[in-house]
Design a protein around this motif. Structure first.
Motif, short mmCIF file in Angstrom:
data_model
loop_
_atom_site.label_atom_id
_atom_site.label_comp_id
_atom_site.label_asym_id
_atom_site.label_seq_id
_atom_site.Cartn_x
_atom_site.Cartn_y
_atom_site.Cartn_z
N GLY A 189 -7.50 49.86 43.41
CA GLY A 189 -7.14 51.27 43.31
C GLY A 189 -6.33 51.57 42.06
N THR A 190 -5.33 50.76 41.79
CA THR A 190 -4.50 50.95 40.60
C THR A 190 -5.32 50.78 39.32
OG1 THR A 190 -2.59 50.14 41.80
CG2 THR A 190 -2.42 50.17 39.40
N ILE A 191 -6.18 49.76 39.32
CA ILE A 191 -6.97 49.46 38.12
C ILE A 191 -8.02 50.54 37.88
CG2 ILE A 191 -8.62 47.82 37.13
CD1 ILE A 191 -7.07 45.64 38.81
N ALA A 192 -8.74 50.92 38.92
CA ALA A 192 -9.84 51.86 38.77
C ALA A 192 -9.37 53.29 38.52
CB ALA A 192 -10.73 51.83 40.01
N HIS A 193 -8.14 53.60 38.92
CA HIS A 193 -7.64 54.97 38.78
C HIS A 193 -6.58 55.09 37.70
CE1 HIS A 193 -10.08 56.28 42.09
NE2 HIS A 193 -9.67 55.22 42.77
N CYS A 194 -6.70 54.23 36.68
CA CYS A 194 -5.92 54.33 35.45
C CYS A 194 -4.42 54.18 35.66
CB CYS A 194 -6.21 55.65 34.72
SG CYS A 194 -7.95 55.82 34.29
N GLY A 195 -4.04 53.35 36.62
CA GLY A 195 -2.64 53.01 36.78
C GLY A 195 -2.32 51.77 35.97
N VAL A 196 -1.07 51.35 36.04
CA VAL A 196 -0.64 50.13 35.35
C VAL A 196 -0.10 49.18 36.40
CG1 VAL A 196 0.93 49.16 33.64
CG2 VAL A 196 -0.10 51.41 33.24
N LEU A 197 -0.64 47.96 36.43
CA LEU A 197 -0.17 46.96 37.38
C LEU A 197 1.20 46.45 36.98
CD1 LEU A 197 -3.31 44.70 37.99
CD2 LEU A 197 -2.32 46.35 39.58
N ALA A 198 2.11 46.43 37.94
CA ALA A 198 3.41 45.81 37.72
C ALA A 198 3.21 44.30 37.61
CB ALA A 198 4.34 46.14 38.90
N ASP A 199 4.17 43.60 37.04
CA ASP A 199 4.04 42.15 36.86
C ASP A 199 3.78 41.44 38.19
OD1 ASP A 199 4.40 42.44 34.15
OD2 ASP A 199 6.53 41.92 34.20
N ASP A 200 4.45 41.88 39.27
CA ASP A 200 4.21 41.28 40.58
C ASP A 200 2.77 41.46 41.02
OD1 ASP A 200 6.83 40.56 40.68
OD2 ASP A 200 7.43 42.02 42.20
N GLU A 201 2.21 42.62 40.72
CA GLU A 201 0.83 42.90 41.13
C GLU A 201 -0.16 42.12 40.28
OE1 GLU A 201 0.87 44.24 43.96
OE2 GLU A 201 2.96 44.78 43.69
N VAL A 202 0.18 41.85 39.03
CA VAL A 202 -0.66 40.99 38.19
C VAL A 202 -0.70 39.60 38.83
CG1 VAL A 202 -0.88 39.86 35.95
CG2 VAL A 202 -0.29 42.30 36.07
N ASP A 203 0.46 39.10 39.24
CA ASP A 203 0.51 37.80 39.92
C ASP A 203 -0.32 37.83 41.20
OD1 ASP A 203 2.21 36.91 37.94
OD2 ASP A 203 4.04 37.19 39.14
#
Length: 197
Positions: free
Chosen positions: A165-179
């Motif tokens: 959802g964050t990726i497809a809707h032009c959000g930015v992943l927080a570092d925790d979410e990248v992990d």
């Protein structure tokens, strides 16, 4: 202060800003390069008008978009191959939950009504990431020998869907979410290892 002085000041500021953008991009040469391709040169004049922070976030997030593009399309192919092997070419008509078929029909119809180029002839390409999980769960007997467990599939796909959802809707992943994304993708490949004896 005269109008001429103000105009000159604004013009100098624009030149300085443009120079700063160019300088920052030189120090981040891959910022708008992905997969060995540069963005369409016709877009370049427009892209330069966006804030540098947005351009940098776009470059960062493009990596995660690429990963999700590959993952989602790989899961689609996995479902198609499995279902065709088990049920033949008409598997969509006979084995997909009615609710998924209805949503896919609506998605395809919306695209057709917009008079856009149809993205695909395959109906599965109009399904959402979550609906791919619905198809697997509805046909678990066909996937059971290849995937670890129904519970693990549901858990991993649910987590990936949240990140998507964050990726497809032009959000930015927080570092925790990248992990979390890295872990979730590793988890998906563990699920593909099949049932544990």
């Amino acid at each position: 202060m005269s109008t001429h002085t103000i105009e000159l000041f604004v013009l100098k500021c624009a030149v300085i800003e443009s120079g700063l953008r160019d300088s920052l991009e030189e120090h981040n040469p891959g910022a708008r390069r992905r997969g060995g391709n540069t963005l369409d040169q016709r877009m370049e004049p427009f892209i330069r008008q966006f804030e540098l922070a947005n351009r940098n976030n776009a470059a960062k997030m493009s990596t995660y978009y690429e990963v999700f593009y590959m993952l989602e399309n790989d899961i689609r192919k996995f479902i198609i191959d499995t279902m065709e092997a088990a049920h033949g070419k008409d598997w969509w008509d006979t084995r997909v939950p009615q609710a998924v078929k209805e949503e896919v029909r609506k998605n395809r119809e919306r695209e057709d009504q917009a008079a856009w180029t149809m993205r695909s002839d395959a109906l599965i390409d109009y399904s959402t990431f979550g609906q791919l999980g619905d198809i697997i769960r509805a046909n678990w007997t066909d996937f059971a020998g290849m995937l670890r467990s129904e519970g693990s599939v549901s858990r991993v796909l649910s987590g990936l869907n949240m990140l998507r959802g964050t990726i497809a809707h032009c959000g930015v992943l927080a570092d925790d979410e990248v992990d979390r994304l890295h872990m979730s993708i590793r988890d998906w490949f563990r699920v593909l290892e099949g049932p544990k004896a």
